[in-house]
Design a protein around this motif. Sequence first.
Motif, PDB file in Angstrom:
ATOM      1  N   PHE A  79      72.279  56.739 114.495  1.00  0.00           N
ATOM      2  CA  PHE A  79      73.060  55.659 113.909  1.00  0.00           C
ATOM      3  C   PHE A  79      72.269  54.970 112.802  1.00  0.00           C
ATOM      4  CE2 PHE A  79      74.546  51.302 113.609  1.00  0.00           C
ATOM      5  CZ  PHE A  79      75.887  51.520 113.368  1.00  0.00           C
ATOM      6  N   SER A  80      70.989  54.754 113.041  1.00  0.00           N
ATOM      7  CA  SER A  80      70.135  54.113 112.037  1.00  0.00           C
ATOM      8  C   SER A  80      70.066  54.958 110.767  1.00  0.00           C
ATOM      9  CB  SER A  80      68.740  53.895 112.606  1.00  0.00           C
ATOM     10  OG  SER A  80      67.890  53.338 111.640  1.00  0.00           O
ATOM     11  N   ASN A  81      69.892  56.268 110.936  1.00  0.00           N
ATOM     12  CA  ASN A  81      69.845  57.164 109.767  1.00  0.00           C
ATOM     13  C   ASN A  81      71.166  57.156 109.021  1.00  0.00           C
ATOM     14  OD1 ASN A  81      67.194  57.933 110.248  1.00  0.00           O
ATOM     15  ND2 ASN A  81      67.800  59.659 111.521  1.00  0.00           N
ATOM     16  N   TYR A  82      72.270  57.195 109.777  1.00  0.00           N
ATOM     17  CA  TYR A  82      73.594  57.166 109.155  1.00  0.00           C
ATOM     18  C   TYR A  82      73.771  55.872 108.361  1.00  0.00           C
ATOM     19  CZ  TYR A  82      78.612  56.397 108.742  1.00  0.00           C
ATOM     20  OH  TYR A  82      79.853  56.111 108.259  1.00  0.00           O
ATOM     21  N   TYR A  83      73.411  54.755 108.971  1.00  0.00           N
ATOM     22  CA  TYR A  83      73.565  53.461 108.325  1.00  0.00           C
ATOM     23  C   TYR A  83      72.685  53.361 107.077  1.00  0.00           C
ATOM     24  CZ  TYR A  83      73.975  48.450 107.722  1.00  0.00           C
ATOM     25  OH  TYR A  83      74.208  47.209 107.198  1.00  0.00           O
ATOM     26  N   ASP A  84      71.442  53.853 107.178  1.00  0.00           N
ATOM     27  CA  ASP A  84      70.554  53.849 106.009  1.00  0.00           C
ATOM     28  C   ASP A  84      71.165  54.655 104.863  1.00  0.00           C
ATOM     29  OD1 ASP A  84      68.707  52.284 107.345  1.00  0.00           O
ATOM     30  OD2 ASP A  84      67.388  53.961 107.857  1.00  0.00           O
ATOM     31  N   ASN A  85      71.772  55.795 105.193  1.00  0.00           N
ATOM     32  CA  ASN A  85      72.408  56.622 104.161  1.00  0.00           C
ATOM     33  C   ASN A  85      73.609  55.913 103.539  1.00  0.00           C
ATOM     34  OD1 ASN A  85      70.597  58.735 104.441  1.00  0.00           O
ATOM     35  ND2 ASN A  85      71.838  59.785 105.958  1.00  0.00           N
ATOM     36  N   VAL A  86      74.391  55.226 104.368  1.00  0.00           N
ATOM     37  CA  VAL A  86      75.540  54.479 103.850  1.00  0.00           C
ATOM     38  C   VAL A  86      75.069  53.380 102.901  1.00  0.00           C
ATOM     39  CG1 VAL A  86      77.409  52.886 104.487  1.00  0.00           C
ATOM     40  CG2 VAL A  86      77.064  54.990 105.790  1.00  0.00           C
ATOM     41  N   LEU A  87      74.017  52.664 103.287  1.00  0.00           N
ATOM     42  CA  LEU A  87      73.481  51.610 102.415  1.00  0.00           C
ATOM     43  C   LEU A  87      72.956  52.190 101.107  1.00  0.00           C
ATOM     44  CD1 LEU A  87      71.550  49.216 104.826  1.00  0.00           C
ATOM     45  CD2 LEU A  87      73.649  48.757 103.561  1.00  0.00           C
ATOM     46  N   ALA A  88      72.222  53.291 101.203  1.00  0.00           N
ATOM     47  CA  ALA A  88      71.671  53.909  99.992  1.00  0.00           C
ATOM     48  C   ALA A  88      72.792  54.366  99.063  1.00  0.00           C
ATOM     49  CB  ALA A  88      70.763  55.085 100.362  1.00  0.00           C
ATOM     50  N   ASP A  89      73.829  54.967  99.634  1.00  0.00           N
ATOM     51  CA  ASP A  89      74.960  55.415  98.822  1.00  0.00           C
ATOM     52  C   ASP A  89      75.661  54.223  98.177  1.00  0.00           C
ATOM     53  OD1 ASP A  89      76.903  57.388  97.846  1.00  0.00           O
ATOM     54  OD2 ASP A  89      78.278  56.394  99.236  1.00  0.00           O
ATOM     55  N   GLY A  90      75.861  53.178  98.953  1.00  0.00           N
ATOM     56  CA  GLY A  90      76.508  51.971  98.410  1.00  0.00           C
ATOM     57  C   GLY A  90      75.691  51.363  97.287  1.00  0.00           C
TER      58      GLY A  90
END
Length: 115
Positions: A79-90
């Motif tokens: 979940f942390s990795n997914y969230y980090d990727n979402v933030l980076a993409d945003g």
Amino acid sequence: MATAVLPRSNEKIAILSFVLVFLCGAVLGAVAMSYTGHGGLHGTAPAATGLSMSVREWKEQLNLSDQQTVQLTSILDDFSNYYDNVLADGNSRIMQILNPEQRSRFERMLREHKK
């Protein structure tokens, strides 16, 4: 007087699928925002909501087995990795719409927020 043309069966399925995917994404986003401590951005600190817990606390309070603890750790890491990727993409998408001066300010805002 013109009669309304109703969507065909395949179109109804496509529309319903789109709406369901959108709603699932909205729910997942809301859950992600609440469980990742984003309450602090809106005036509520994670510690005040009880969401800031270590795996050790979860293990003790829920009486998790070693196998469950490993699984929980894996889930939280994913979940942390997914969230980090979402933030980076945003952040990347935001940077694309900003001019150079705004990019500099945005980067400063991000650095200050991380403190």
